[in-house]
Design a protein around this motif. Structure first.
Motif, PDB file in Angstrom:
ATOM      1  N   ALA A 296      -3.303  -7.295  -3.392  1.00 37.33           N
ATOM      2  CA  ALA A 296      -3.417  -6.410  -3.784  1.00 37.33           C
ATOM      3  C   ALA A 296      -5.290  -6.659  -3.433  1.00 37.33           C
ATOM      4  N   THR A 297      -5.800  -5.537  -2.425  1.00 31.07           N
ATOM      5  CA  THR A 297      -7.218  -5.735  -1.978  1.00 31.07           C
ATOM      6  C   THR A 297      -7.834  -4.198  -2.828  1.00 31.07           C
ATOM      7  N   ASP A 298      -9.326  -3.888  -3.057  1.00 26.13           N
ATOM      8  CA  ASP A 298      -9.424  -3.237  -3.601  1.00 26.13           C
ATOM      9  C   ASP A 298      -9.420  -1.121  -3.027  1.00 26.13           C
TER      10      ASP A 298
ATOM     11  N   GLU B  35       0.553 -11.482   0.442  1.00 29.61           N
ATOM     12  CA  GLU B  35       0.178  -9.777   0.299  1.00 29.61           C
ATOM     13  C   GLU B  35      -0.436 -10.136  -1.470  1.00 29.61           C
TER      14      GLU B  35
ATOM     15  N   LYS C 265      10.579  -6.167   2.194  1.00 30.80           N
ATOM     16  CA  LYS C 265       8.914  -6.836   1.596  1.00 30.80           C
ATOM     17  C   LYS C 265       9.414  -7.837   1.080  1.00 30.80           C
TER      18      LYS C 265
ATOM     19  N   ASP D 230      -6.348  -0.652  -1.846  1.00 37.40           N
ATOM     20  CA  ASP D 230      -5.161  -1.231  -2.249  1.00 37.40           C
ATOM     21  C   ASP D 230      -4.676  -0.803  -3.670  1.00 37.40           C
ATOM     22  N   ASN D 231      -5.309  -1.075  -4.721  1.00 41.58           N
ATOM     23  CA  ASN D 231      -5.832  -0.813  -5.809  1.00 41.58           C
ATOM     24  C   ASN D 231      -6.168   0.899  -6.229  1.00 41.58           C
ATOM     25  N   LYS D 232      -7.069   1.097  -5.321  1.00 41.52           N
ATOM     26  CA  LYS D 232      -7.718   2.660  -5.437  1.00 41.52           C
ATOM     27  C   LYS D 232      -6.630   3.743  -5.066  1.00 41.52           C
ATOM     28  N   ASN D 233      -5.988   3.497  -4.222  1.00 44.44           N
ATOM     29  CA  ASN D 233      -4.726   3.820  -3.338  1.00 44.44           C
ATOM     30  C   ASN D 233      -3.287   4.080  -4.752  1.00 44.44           C
ATOM     31  N   ASN D 234      -3.325   2.851  -5.063  1.00 43.15           N
ATOM     32  CA  ASN D 234      -2.034   3.182  -6.260  1.00 43.15           C
ATOM     33  C   ASN D 234      -2.656   4.095  -7.341  1.00 43.15           C
TER      34      ASN D 234
END
Length: 367
Positions: A37-39, A35, A22, A41-45
């Protein structure tokens, strides 16, 4: 266990390669898509942070349950209890701080995951908060340091009070030799330049020093229980470290100089063998030995506990095997054992006349 560790390493290597791929893609000049970060992505993190929090506490609890039995048993020396208390308090403080800070860090990452259009609340500065999180660690660490210095000073108070037994520990690749002061409890002078292999003077004792004539040289260390022991330590070749874990004692053995350590044994070997932790370890060890012998491997004799002297410096290829058995016994048993030992004059100097001359120093090491 080996298979599990191998799989874990392979997984980590795969993750590292994926991340490097990456990074390589992002570094290309032709890459037009970056890339962001989407909402989601933040939620998964946030979920992964919370999951990792559960994992680290789970592995901590498992480690206490699975490997707590491998800790050393009760200390066999007078100063060992204070040493263990200092270590225990330090570990408790570290564990509490680690538990609270990591819980807050991972939970906040989960609870307050970033959302588009939402701006985090922050303080440019807050003198009160900064004072609190500065002064608390200062007070705690200062207390631990002062306690540690006091404990160190107490343990390292090597003196001649209480009529201590004087013993020399001589280190060389890859074995230990102990020397007692004999009837006068005074070690004779010694110098590495006086080593004479042909005459079996392996410690370099000064034959002209009558204090050395009654010295007793042995390969098994015997100590009387309840009597203070002052150790004088020398090394013939490289840096070694005299490590007696059950007595919470360790001191480097440095070529060209004498180092010292002192402690008082409080439990005989037989008494320590009845310690519940020791008995449990003996039972577990002999079970493993019996299983190996039954599977066709080399037959192993049952093991019993003994105090031991180890080298705690990596001093060469046979470092792992540099050890000496220590026997702590009653004063009467020690005296009987000492009577059965030959002196330096009776072994190395048996065919020579003994000059009646004392050296100026009881123990010397030349450069």
């Amino acid at each position: 266990m080996t298979t599990l560790l191998t799989l874990a390493v392979l997984v980590l290597v795969a993750i590292a390669i994926w991340q490097l791929t990456k990074i390589f893609e992002l570094s290309q000049l032709k890459t037009s898509k970056y890339e962001i970060a989407t909402d989601a992505d933040n939620k998964n993190n946030g979920y992964m942070l919370f999951g990792f929090l559960v994992f680290i506490y789970g592995i901590t609890i498992f480690s206490f349950w699975k490997y707590g039995k491998f800790l050393l048993p009760e200390a066999g020396s007078a100063h060992g209890e204070e040493y263990d208390n200092l270590m225990l308090v330090s570990f408790i403080i570290i564990f509490i701080v680690q538990t609270i800070t990591q819980a807050l860090l991972h939970y906040f990452g989960y609870k307050y995951a970033g959302k588009e259009g939402q701006k985090a609340l922050f303080y440019a500065d807050n003198d009160r908060l900064e004072f609190i999180w500065t002064i608390i660690p200062v007070i705690v660490l200062a207390g631990l340091i002062l306690w540690g210095l006091y404990t160190w000073t107490t343990i390292m108070d090597v003196n001649d009070e209480d009529d201590p037994l004087i013993v020399e520990l001589y280190a060389q690749q890859f074995n230990w030799t102990a020397r007692y002061g004999g009837d006068d409890n005074v070690l004779g002078g010694a110098n590495v330049r006086m080593i004479d292999i042909d005459k079996a003077n392996v410690l370099g004792l000064d034959e002209a020093d009558t204090y050395a004539h009654d010295d007793v040289i042995v390969k098994e260390l015997h100590l009387p229980v309840g009597r203070k022991v002052n150790f004088k330590m020398r090394s013939q070749d490289v840096l070694h470290s005299a490590y007696m874990p059950h007595f919470r004692a360790q001191m480097n053995c440095v070529p060209g100089m004498i180092t010292e350590f002192s402690f008082t044994p409080i439990y005989t070997t037989e008494e320590m063998r009845t310690n519940p932790d020791v008995m449990d370890k003996v039972k577990r060890t002999n079970k493993i030995r019996a299983e190996k012998s039954a599977s066709g491997e080399e037959a192993l004799d049952p093991w019993q506990f003994d105090y031991i002297l180890l080298c705690n410096k990596i001093c060469g290829k046979s470092h792992y095997n540099m050890q000496m058995k220590i026997i702590v016994e009653t004063e009467e048993e020690y005296n009987e054992w000492m009577k059965s030992q030959s002196t330096f004059a009776e072994t190395v100097m048996k065919d020579e006349s003994s000059p009646e001359v004392h050296s100026l120093s009881a123990v010397t090491v030349g450069e």
